[in-house]
Write a protein that holds these residues in place. Structure first.
Motif, PDB file in Angstrom:
ATOM      1  N   GLY A 220       0.827  -1.202   0.000  1.00  0.00           N
ATOM      2  CA  GLY A 220       0.000   0.000   0.000  1.00  0.00           C
ATOM      3  C   GLY A 220       0.858   1.246   0.000  1.00  0.00           C
ATOM      4  O   GLY A 220       2.083   1.190  -0.144  1.00  0.00           O
ATOM      5  N   PHE A 221       0.206   2.386   0.182  1.00  0.00           N
ATOM      6  CA  PHE A 221       0.883   3.674   0.193  1.00  0.00           C
ATOM      7  C   PHE A 221       1.129   4.116   1.633  1.00  0.00           C
ATOM      8  O   PHE A 221       0.388   3.750   2.546  1.00  0.00           O
ATOM      9  CB  PHE A 221       0.043   4.709  -0.546  1.00  0.00           C
ATOM     10  N   THR A 222       2.164   4.949   1.851  1.00  0.00           N
ATOM     11  CA  THR A 222       2.467   5.402   3.207  1.00  0.00           C
ATOM     12  C   THR A 222       1.434   6.393   3.713  1.00  0.00           C
ATOM     13  O   THR A 222       1.286   6.583   4.915  1.00  0.00           O
ATOM     14  CB  THR A 222       3.856   6.053   3.254  1.00  0.00           C
ATOM     15  N   GLY A 223       0.737   7.032   2.808  1.00  0.00           N
ATOM     16  CA  GLY A 223      -0.331   7.959   3.174  1.00  0.00           C
ATOM     17  C   GLY A 223      -1.483   7.824   2.195  1.00  0.00           C
ATOM     18  O   GLY A 223      -1.351   7.230   1.126  1.00  0.00           O
TER      19      GLY A 223
ATOM     20  N   ARG B 122       0.217   4.130  -8.428  1.00  0.00           N
ATOM     21  CA  ARG B 122       0.636   5.448  -7.940  1.00  0.00           C
ATOM     22  C   ARG B 122      -0.579   6.204  -7.413  1.00  0.00           C
ATOM     23  O   ARG B 122      -1.708   5.971  -7.870  1.00  0.00           O
ATOM     24  CB  ARG B 122       1.271   6.285  -9.062  1.00  0.00           C
ATOM     25  N   ILE B 123      -0.319   7.137  -6.474  1.00  0.00           N
ATOM     26  CA  ILE B 123      -1.325   8.097  -6.059  1.00  0.00           C
ATOM     27  C   ILE B 123      -0.800   9.502  -6.365  1.00  0.00           C
ATOM     28  O   ILE B 123       0.369   9.697  -6.688  1.00  0.00           O
ATOM     29  CB  ILE B 123      -1.671   7.986  -4.551  1.00  0.00           C
ATOM     30  N   ASP B 124      -1.688  10.510  -6.265  1.00  0.00           N
ATOM     31  CA  ASP B 124      -1.312  11.904  -6.540  1.00  0.00           C
ATOM     32  C   ASP B 124      -0.186  12.311  -5.588  1.00  0.00           C
ATOM     33  O   ASP B 124      -0.323  12.266  -4.362  1.00  0.00           O
ATOM     34  CB  ASP B 124      -2.534  12.796  -6.338  1.00  0.00           C
ATOM     35  N   ALA B 125       0.942  12.746  -6.139  1.00  0.00           N
ATOM     36  CA  ALA B 125       2.121  13.068  -5.340  1.00  0.00           C
ATOM     37  C   ALA B 125       2.368  14.564  -5.216  1.00  0.00           C
ATOM     38  O   ALA B 125       3.445  14.974  -4.761  1.00  0.00           O
ATOM     39  CB  ALA B 125       3.347  12.400  -5.964  1.00  0.00           C
TER      40      ALA B 125
ATOM     41  N   GLY C 156       6.561   6.886  -0.925  1.00  0.00           N
ATOM     42  CA  GLY C 156       5.381   6.092  -0.583  1.00  0.00           C
ATOM     43  C   GLY C 156       4.173   6.355  -1.439  1.00  0.00           C
ATOM     44  O   GLY C 156       3.117   5.724  -1.255  1.00  0.00           O
ATOM     45  N   THR C 157       4.293   7.274  -2.403  1.00  0.00           N
ATOM     46  CA  THR C 157       3.188   7.504  -3.337  1.00  0.00           C
ATOM     47  C   THR C 157       3.244   6.540  -4.524  1.00  0.00           C
ATOM     48  O   THR C 157       2.377   6.601  -5.398  1.00  0.00           O
ATOM     49  CB  THR C 157       3.216   8.952  -3.857  1.00  0.00           C
ATOM     50  N   VAL C 158       4.248   5.673  -4.529  1.00  0.00           N
ATOM     51  CA  VAL C 158       4.416   4.685  -5.604  1.00  0.00           C
ATOM     52  C   VAL C 158       4.551   3.303  -4.988  1.00  0.00           C
ATOM     53  O   VAL C 158       5.292   3.109  -4.021  1.00  0.00           O
ATOM     54  CB  VAL C 158       5.661   4.992  -6.461  1.00  0.00           C
ATOM     55  N   ILE C 159       3.827   2.334  -5.523  1.00  0.00           N
ATOM     56  CA  ILE C 159       3.966   0.938  -5.091  1.00  0.00           C
ATOM     57  C   ILE C 159       4.760   0.198  -6.149  1.00  0.00           C
ATOM     58  O   ILE C 159       4.371   0.163  -7.330  1.00  0.00           O
ATOM     59  CB  ILE C 159       2.603   0.250  -4.908  1.00  0.00           C
ATOM     60  N   THR C 160       5.876  -0.388  -5.745  1.00  0.00           N
ATOM     61  CA  THR C 160       6.664  -1.238  -6.633  1.00  0.00           C
ATOM     62  C   THR C 160       6.708  -2.645  -6.063  1.00  0.00           C
ATOM     63  O   THR C 160       6.589  -2.838  -4.845  1.00  0.00           O
ATOM     64  CB  THR C 160       8.100  -0.702  -6.795  1.00  0.00           C
TER      65      THR C 160
ATOM     66  N   SER D 274     -10.224   6.429  -7.186  1.00  0.00           N
ATOM     67  CA  SER D 274     -10.702   6.191  -5.823  1.00  0.00           C
ATOM     68  C   SER D 274      -9.606   6.540  -4.822  1.00  0.00           C
ATOM     69  O   SER D 274      -8.444   6.708  -5.174  1.00  0.00           O
ATOM     70  CB  SER D 274     -11.121   4.729  -5.656  1.00  0.00           C
ATOM     71  N   ASN D 275      -9.999   6.660  -3.558  1.00  0.00           N
ATOM     72  CA  ASN D 275      -9.032   6.954  -2.509  1.00  0.00           C
ATOM     73  C   ASN D 275      -8.341   5.660  -2.087  1.00  0.00           C
ATOM     74  O   ASN D 275      -8.992   4.645  -1.826  1.00  0.00           O
ATOM     75  CB  ASN D 275      -9.728   7.591  -1.303  1.00  0.00           C
ATOM     76  N   ALA D 276      -7.031   5.686  -2.037  1.00  0.00           N
ATOM     77  CA  ALA D 276      -6.259   4.486  -1.709  1.00  0.00           C
ATOM     78  C   ALA D 276      -5.445   4.734  -0.453  1.00  0.00           C
ATOM     79  O   ALA D 276      -5.045   5.857  -0.158  1.00  0.00           O
ATOM     80  CB  ALA D 276      -5.345   4.103  -2.864  1.00  0.00           C
ATOM     81  N   GLY D 277      -5.173   3.627   0.281  1.00  0.00           N
ATOM     82  CA  GLY D 277      -4.436   3.741   1.523  1.00  0.00           C
ATOM     83  C   GLY D 277      -3.338   2.718   1.657  1.00  0.00           C
ATOM     84  O   GLY D 277      -2.574   2.478   0.718  1.00  0.00           O
TER      85      GLY D 277
END
Length: 365
Positions: free
Chosen positions: A63-66, A89-92, A194-198, A214-217
């Motif tokens: 998951g993402f750190t935030g 990825r999430i918005d960084a 943490g905005t990227v999952i590898t 969607s919102n991811a955590g």
């Protein structure tokens, strides 16, 4: 009467012969040939087999750190991924702004530290007042003059000491400020990363939670590493007694029954489970190389090699009875005592009594 009885018996015998000839197609019945085999040199193995299911020994939740809005999702359940591949990825934007601000703070703190170091060096090198006092002036008021000189020197020394102390305190404060700024930068960079999952390891995607927009955590993707795939098989009490760690196994999958996959025993449960009054023990068999088409949850059959002998004389196990075999020599069969060692699933190892190439009856006499 006697003549009639004899005649009747002869007639009955003749009928029986005719019927026998008709039923056998006119040819006499030949005795069945005994199956034979040659004594060969090769391998003898004994195995225990069990059914099981393919599963992930260990899975990783990624998951993402935030929290943030999911802007990129590159995988779906069942995908095979390589280590280091970007999965999502999430918005960084906010995280990048924090990194930029932290870098500016580090630069500012570094400048302040440079100034504090210069000030501290200057204070330490400034001469005292007594060092600049002119020599001579011996007068009648020598004592007083000396007293005034001492007083001035002491005042100058105290001032010098205060200046050095202040510069030293400023230097320590500047160093602490820089340390804090660097720590903040490290934390900001970690949040940005943490905005990227590898993928931490090569493996297969088991589950995906979320869609783009969607919102991811902290729980988005479930990954099973390639080395974490095993077959969990159930063995009886008699079978598990022969199992040991690192024993070689052959794995068969129902979608490709002709293929045999190599594996080894990596875990044997010390406690069994009871089902229908039968105790079974679970064992984990790992693949040496996981097939790309492997499906989690599918059934599998494992055969674990519990003992083996290579380059030995052997005969079919059905040919050995009570330590004896039947050998065919020049068309004649003779019984011969033999010594055996390993009785395998198909063949039995012969240590004496036979030579390679001997012909033996596969089912004894």
């Amino acid at each position: 009467m006697k003549v009639w009885w004899l005649a009747g018996g002869a007639a009955a015998l003749a009928v029986a012969v005719v019927v026998g000839v008709v039923l056998t197609g006119g040819d006499p019945v030949a005795p069945a040939k005994a199956a034979t085999a040659k004594v060969t040199r090769g391998s003898v193995t004994t195995t225990v087999s069990a059914a099981g299911t393919v599963q992930a020994q260990q899975s990783r939740t990624l998951g993402f750190t935030g929290g943030g809005t999911l802007t990129e999702l590159n995988v779906k359940p069942g995908d095979v991924v390589a280590a280091g591949m970007v999965l999502a990825r999430i918005d960084a934007t906010a995280a990048q702004e924090s990194v930029d601000a932290a870098e500016e703070s580090v630069d500012s703190a570094q400048d302040a530290l440079d100034r504090a170091e210069t000030a501290q060096a200057t204070a330490a090198s400034t001469p005292t007042a007594t060092a600049s006092r002119p020599p001579g002036s011996q007068s009648g008021s020598q004592g007083g003059s000396q007293g005034n000189g001492q007083s001035g020197g002491q005042s100058g020394g105290q001032g010098q000491s205060n200046t050095v102390q202040i510069a030293s305190d400023n230097l320590l404060s500047a160093q602490q400020r820089l340390n804090n700024a660097k720590l903040t930068l490290v934390q900001a960079n970690a949040k940005l990363a943490g905005t990227v999952i590898t993928a931490p390891v090569a493996g297969k995607i088991l589950a995906v939670n979320g869609t783009v927009g969607s919102n991811a955590g902290s729980s988005v993707i479930t990954l099973a590493g390639t080395g974490d795939v095993v077959v969990k098989a159930q063995f009886t009490e008699a079978e598990v007694a022969h199992l040991k760690l690192d024993q070689v196994a052959r794995i068969t999958l129902p979608d490709n029954p002709g293929a045999k996959y190599d594996g080894k025993v990596i875990q044997i449960d010390p406690a069994g489970t009871v089902s229908n009054r039968l105790v079974r023990y679970a064992a984990l068999i790992a693949f040496d190389k996981v097939p790309d088409t492997l499906l989690y949850g599918q059934s599998a059959t494992v055969a674990v090699v519990t003992a083996s002998a290579d380059g030995v004389l052997s005969v079919p196990s059905t040919a050995v009875h009570d330590g004896k075999v039947v050998v065919r020599v020049n068309g004649r069969d003779e019984e011969r005592a033999v010594e055996t060692r390993l009785r395998g699933d198909v063949n039995t190892e012969i240590t004496s009594g036979l030579a390679e190439g001997d012909e033996i009856l596969t089912a004894g006499r």
